[in-house]
Design a protein around this motif. Sequence first.
Motif, PDB file in Angstrom:
ATOM      1  N   UNK A 441      20.173  30.112  -0.816  1.00  0.00           N
ATOM      2  CA  UNK A 441      19.358  29.475  -1.838  1.00  0.00           C
ATOM      3  C   UNK A 441      18.139  28.769  -1.258  1.00  0.00           C
ATOM      4  N   UNK A 442      18.305  28.181  -0.079  1.00  0.00           N
ATOM      5  CA  UNK A 442      17.195  27.442   0.532  1.00  0.00           C
ATOM      6  C   UNK A 442      16.003  28.364   0.807  1.00  0.00           C
ATOM      7  N   UNK A 443      16.283  29.640   0.997  1.00  0.00           N
ATOM      8  CA  UNK A 443      15.201  30.596   1.217  1.00  0.00           C
ATOM      9  C   UNK A 443      14.348  30.805  -0.019  1.00  0.00           C
ATOM     10  N   UNK A 444      14.834  30.347  -1.167  1.00  0.00           N
ATOM     11  CA  UNK A 444      14.101  30.525  -2.418  1.00  0.00           C
ATOM     12  C   UNK A 444      13.134  29.384  -2.713  1.00  0.00           C
ATOM     13  N   UNK A 445      13.344  28.254  -2.052  1.00  0.00           N
ATOM     14  CA  UNK A 445      12.464  27.108  -2.308  1.00  0.00           C
ATOM     15  C   UNK A 445      11.097  27.389  -1.721  1.00  0.00           C
ATOM     16  N   UNK A 446      10.068  27.187  -2.535  1.00  0.00           N
ATOM     17  CA  UNK A 446       8.708  27.391  -2.031  1.00  0.00           C
ATOM     18  C   UNK A 446       8.455  26.491  -0.834  1.00  0.00           C
ATOM     19  N   UNK A 451       9.535  32.696   1.428  1.00  0.00           N
ATOM     20  CA  UNK A 451       9.232  33.542   0.282  1.00  0.00           C
ATOM     21  C   UNK A 451       7.748  33.573  -0.038  1.00  0.00           C
ATOM     22  N   UNK A 683      11.385  17.925  -2.694  1.00  0.00           N
ATOM     23  CA  UNK A 683      11.895  19.242  -3.082  1.00  0.00           C
ATOM     24  C   UNK A 683      11.548  20.236  -2.016  1.00  0.00           C
TER      25      UNK A 683
ATOM     26  N   UNK B 222      20.348  23.404  -6.963  1.00  0.00           N
ATOM     27  CA  UNK B 222      19.962  24.708  -7.500  1.00  0.00           C
ATOM     28  C   UNK B 222      20.531  24.949  -8.894  1.00  0.00           C
ATOM     29  N   UNK B 274       8.905  24.005  -6.878  1.00  0.00           N
ATOM     30  CA  UNK B 274       8.459  25.400  -6.972  1.00  0.00           C
ATOM     31  C   UNK B 274       9.326  26.317  -6.118  1.00  0.00           C
ATOM     32  N   UNK B 276      10.014  30.707  -4.990  1.00  0.00           N
ATOM     33  CA  UNK B 276       9.239  31.907  -4.671  1.00  0.00           C
ATOM     34  C   UNK B 276       9.135  32.841  -5.870  1.00  0.00           C
ATOM     35  N   UNK B 285      18.652  19.130  -9.083  1.00  0.00           N
ATOM     36  CA  UNK B 285      19.785  18.539  -8.367  1.00  0.00           C
ATOM     37  C   UNK B 285      20.341  17.404  -9.218  1.00  0.00           C
ATOM     38  N   UNK B 462      21.551  36.153  -3.899  1.00  0.00           N
ATOM     39  CA  UNK B 462      22.173  34.916  -3.442  1.00  0.00           C
ATOM     40  C   UNK B 462      23.062  34.274  -4.495  1.00  0.00           C
TER      41      UNK B 462
END
Lengths: 683, 683
Positions: A441-446, A451, A683, B222, B274, B276, B285, B462
Amino acid sequence: MDRIEILSNHFNNELISNPTLATNQNNNQNNNNQINNNIVTTNILNNLEQKKLTNKDLEYLTDLLIGHPDELLRSQREKIVEALKDPIFQPQLYASIPEQRELAQKRLLKISEAQCLKLSEVISNYKRFSMFHGLLVYSDMSLAVKSAVHWGLFGASIVCLGSEQHRKYYDAIDNCEIRGCFALTELGHGSNVRGVETIAEYDPEQRQFVIHTPSDTAQKIWIGNAAIYATYATVFANLHLNGQDYGLHPFMVPLRDPKTMQLLPGITAADNGPKIGLNGVDNGRLWFKQVRIPKENILNKFGDVSDDGTYSTPIKNPNVRFNSMLEALIGGRVSVSNMANSCSKMGLSIAVHYACTRRQFGPSGQKEQLLMEYPSHQRRLIPLIASAYAYQISINYITSKFQNKTEKDARDVFMLACGFKAAVTWNRVKTLQTCREACGGMGLAASNRIGLLRADSDVDLTYEGDNTVLMQAVAKALLVEFRSYFTGSKRITGMLSYTYSKGHIGIFLRNKNFFTKRLSSETHLMDADMLLDAFIYREFKLLRILIKSLRDKMKSDKMTSLQAWNHCSDLIQQLSLAYVERVTIEKFLEEIQQSPPSTKPILTSLCILYELTKIEEDMGWFLSNKYFAPVKAQAIRNAINKVCYSLRDHALPLVKAFDIPSQFINTPIQGDWVSHFSNPNNY
Amino acid sequence: MDRIEILSNHFNNELISNPTLATNQNNNQNNNNQINNNIVTTNILNNLEQKKLTNKDLEYLTDLLIGHPDELLRSQREKIVEALKDPIFQPQLYASIPEQRELAQKRLLKISEAQCLKLSEVISNYKRFSMFHGLLVYSDMSLAVKSAVHWGLFGASIVCLGSEQHRKYYDAIDNCEIRGCFALTELGHGSNVRGVETIAEYDPEQRQFVIHTPSDTAQKIWIGNAAIYATYATVFANLHLNGQDYGLHPFMVPLRDPKTMQLLPGITAADNGPKIGLNGVDNGRLWFKQVRIPKENILNKFGDVSDDGTYSTPIKNPNVRFNSMLEALIGGRVSVSNMANSCSKMGLSIAVHYACTRRQFGPSGQKEQLLMEYPSHQRRLIPLIASAYAYQISINYITSKFQNKTEKDARDVFMLACGFKAAVTWNRVKTLQTCREACGGMGLAASNRIGLLRADSDVDLTYEGDNTVLMQAVAKALLVEFRSYFTGSKRITGMLSYTYSKGHIGIFLRNKNFFTKRLSSETHLMDADMLLDAFIYREFKLLRILIKSLRDKMKSDKMTSLQAWNHCSDLIQQLSLAYVERVTIEKFLEEIQQSPPSTKPILTSLCILYELTKIEEDMGWFLSNKYFAPVKAQAIRNAINKVCYSLRDHALPLVKAFDIPSQFINTPIQGDWVSHFSNPNNY
């Protein structure tokens, strides 16, 4: 205290084993001198497990990745890194599309103020140009692309296609008084640039060219900087003289009044609108309605017109002339590779930092395991670290070769620039996707940027030549080289000489037996030089198969040469990739040979990992061509697992050696992410 | 006149050969009845080349893809499609992140007004639920995900984990007076949900639960809809009763005052910021500071507390109980697969439309060739069309199986839901990336949507379980099934029975010889049923290798079972994918058997293409395990090329049969893109 160390305390009271800390303490160099230059045994893995890299080793790796800079280049790099410390270069995640564009433009002007580039040196100091753009990526891909369009495409077109009379523009370009764009592609004509329709008709009475868009498919499209900010464009148009068409030539066309930013008469610009990324770049479309420009605005190196309308050119053949124009701009592709590899390095830095602090599952009753302790996670990330090293070494080699280019190695530079642009950008796609998935999930945060990098860089598969089209160009050049070699019509001095001489004397047959007959254990696979033979064998065989297939399709199946070519497209792509991978390994081995003994084991293991991974990816080919006995497949897989496992503690130091400027190692998951997310305002 | 036809006139005056037009004219059914159910020869390719699909055929394909709906389901589909015609469901490309969120919320309320879903039927009419979300994707992935969180995760948790006493909430959920979110994941605990720290302590005096976040790593993260819009959450917390921990249980926790949208006392919400993609979903959260909720708010199907604080449960074993809770929610994964396949279908529709109008290169002096005429382009896109068909058939099968689930096939449904979620979402990544690249620069325009779909859907790798973790769950279940079968402790009735009985009696050995010994031509490869044997063989062998490897690592290498498992991670992933691909083919063949004769050739060729492509992807395995003779590798590649070539004119009808609602087939490159871009106001 190291941030990773602090973070680890959130989960337990012990320090996690931190390889970077260890590097500071452990300076006892194991005696690695006994390792031969290329032939390395599995001892290397044992050495790696026991030995931490020293700071000196890491500094050497960093230097190697920058391309062993001299003092001047090193100081230029420091200047760029310093300039990028201005807060304006930090990401702004909530910016709307118009805000992103404004921000990228402000950043461009800011970096121009720092005077880190000079157009007059865009070719003669190409290393700096490429390094500059590789660094901008860490701040903002849109900034890097805008800069590459302005100094690279637009600027370099004036330097490489213009002449002394265009020197007067250099200063204004360097300080961004003139802001350029590069208008080649049209709506109906992308990869096939010869189809471009725009016309430049010479009017001898007024000593002017008249630039005109004859149809809707002739609108210039995807032109970076054109929608809003550019004041000038290099426009490619068909030169018409006295009713005759002399083919495509470049022209400097003013687009906007630099004071008011109003479009000049006859010019229409449209917005390409929101894109899937890179929204800081204002891509646009352009139409020209009988736009008149002075005669001096033709970029006249490869073709010129006298006042009375007589055409002159140093290259009579129109095809050769056109190719020469495009090849003069080949540097852009090298720089694209470097930018793409910066993206890969950034993604890996983020994913590896996270993998060294994030815990998940584990033996019941005990603390959970770090992601980096999982063989599956090692398998995902560590081969990509090896690729990033491997490709960076090749990119540095090509950059240097381009900077010092002679006529003799023009074709080599062309093949290298095309082939590596495709291979490195495809590797970037894979790297960023894997890194994003490895961060869950952390890979989705801008805010964690992987990403965004992926979205912003995706265009590199398409611009500066669509990858599949570039790979066709590589294969074509390989065929020409091959013919020259075997007909003896030309002495080969280029990239292929080694391969062909080796291939020709049949050394690969010996090696094939070597591979086929020997043990199923993985021990003997740890020989980087021997593995190279597999790549030489594959490239050489693919080339021969391609030639035979083309001939068969034309002779037996009565296809035209174009049809035959199209029906061999999968072979063509395979061959070009085989070429790129073989060169990558050769350059990596040369680099290892020059490296000090203490870094040889780590570099060799990365090289072996690259080789084994690439063999695994194409295992079907090697097995169906009986280069390996079937039993080798599992041995190769096991060998990859072992190398990854041996490198697990080195992953973090290896990505730290990328030397990404510290102001950009600041995503939440690269640091103390528990503290970060403990604050509801973050964030 | 068809838009594609109009467009073609921009480039030349002839009509391009348009297979969709032809389908309307050519109704002479060739006699295809002679084709056997499964055994099909290369004649199929000749038939395909000559025969156009009739409208009736296309309607049949559409029906098949929707899962052969009954009249009720068909009318429900029409109702959804009709509701989605409101202009609010059209993309708004320039929207900022706050605007995207507001827009997605408005769309959610709008679609709720249309009353297309009923929470009370979320399981009993799961087909509608899944279809609904598959359709929402065509409008806005954020809308689809918000809806899936509200009705699927939050709503279904109340239906599946609650009891009669929670029925009173259903209407308010259906009309969005209550807006829900689902709070399971915590900052420190993602895939390993057993690590979740949040506490729910029972206070018998007040008859209340006290929900509490004991640490920063315990913050819920998330959580879709939590940052702004949710008024309720299903919160998973460890139930504490009289100092004892009874493990995770679900609780309905009010978050915000639905009138003022102010957070309730003790609740802190933060924005995940934000992302991706999918920026219409307000992920957030949550922290709970001694938040009191009535005793009735425990979702008490699997565990309840009496007024005086006595625990009761229908499932004594805490592990089994917890798994039962999670398995009750397994439907979400089925729906994620369906949404992901909608993305693939949308991407393919766009890329194929463009490939049938975009010209590039060609014989000199003649008009350029359509992209779809290039073998390389056929090779890129057509196997992905086959995958989209193949996976849709399986998804429909699983959906139906889930809707009618009995206790007996619980493990089957679990394995199918997990395995297909991973495989279909990975296939989506590949499909969208390929489609984007196949559209060149046009693939980068947000207006052409492929890239937006990719960014918005990336999370599906994910959420609802990380793909690699799900694949581990599949492999574990396969091992359990295997043991049951061979120890005879349990009669196997599930998915594996066919494979195992076939594997057990050694049929694969016969087929192996068949494959190894026979011709190197591609003719005999056109047998979908025989190709299936390769998949059965692979799955069965991988299972046996995995068992042996685990045993060896524990016995010889003295690893714990957990270590052994981790060190077999690549085998585990291979096995699970092999299982998914085998099931996919079996279901495809069943579908073909039931289909009318006139569609059998096209369906069979798609099935064969799926099979051949998957064999090619894993050629290294098949060759190293000597299932094929090396000479077969090239034959398989040639066969794929031939099938793709035979299907080239069917590509457009096949994507039209996806039946994407016409209001969403409106990206510029799906229509007359020259006219579109002729207007400077368009983008």
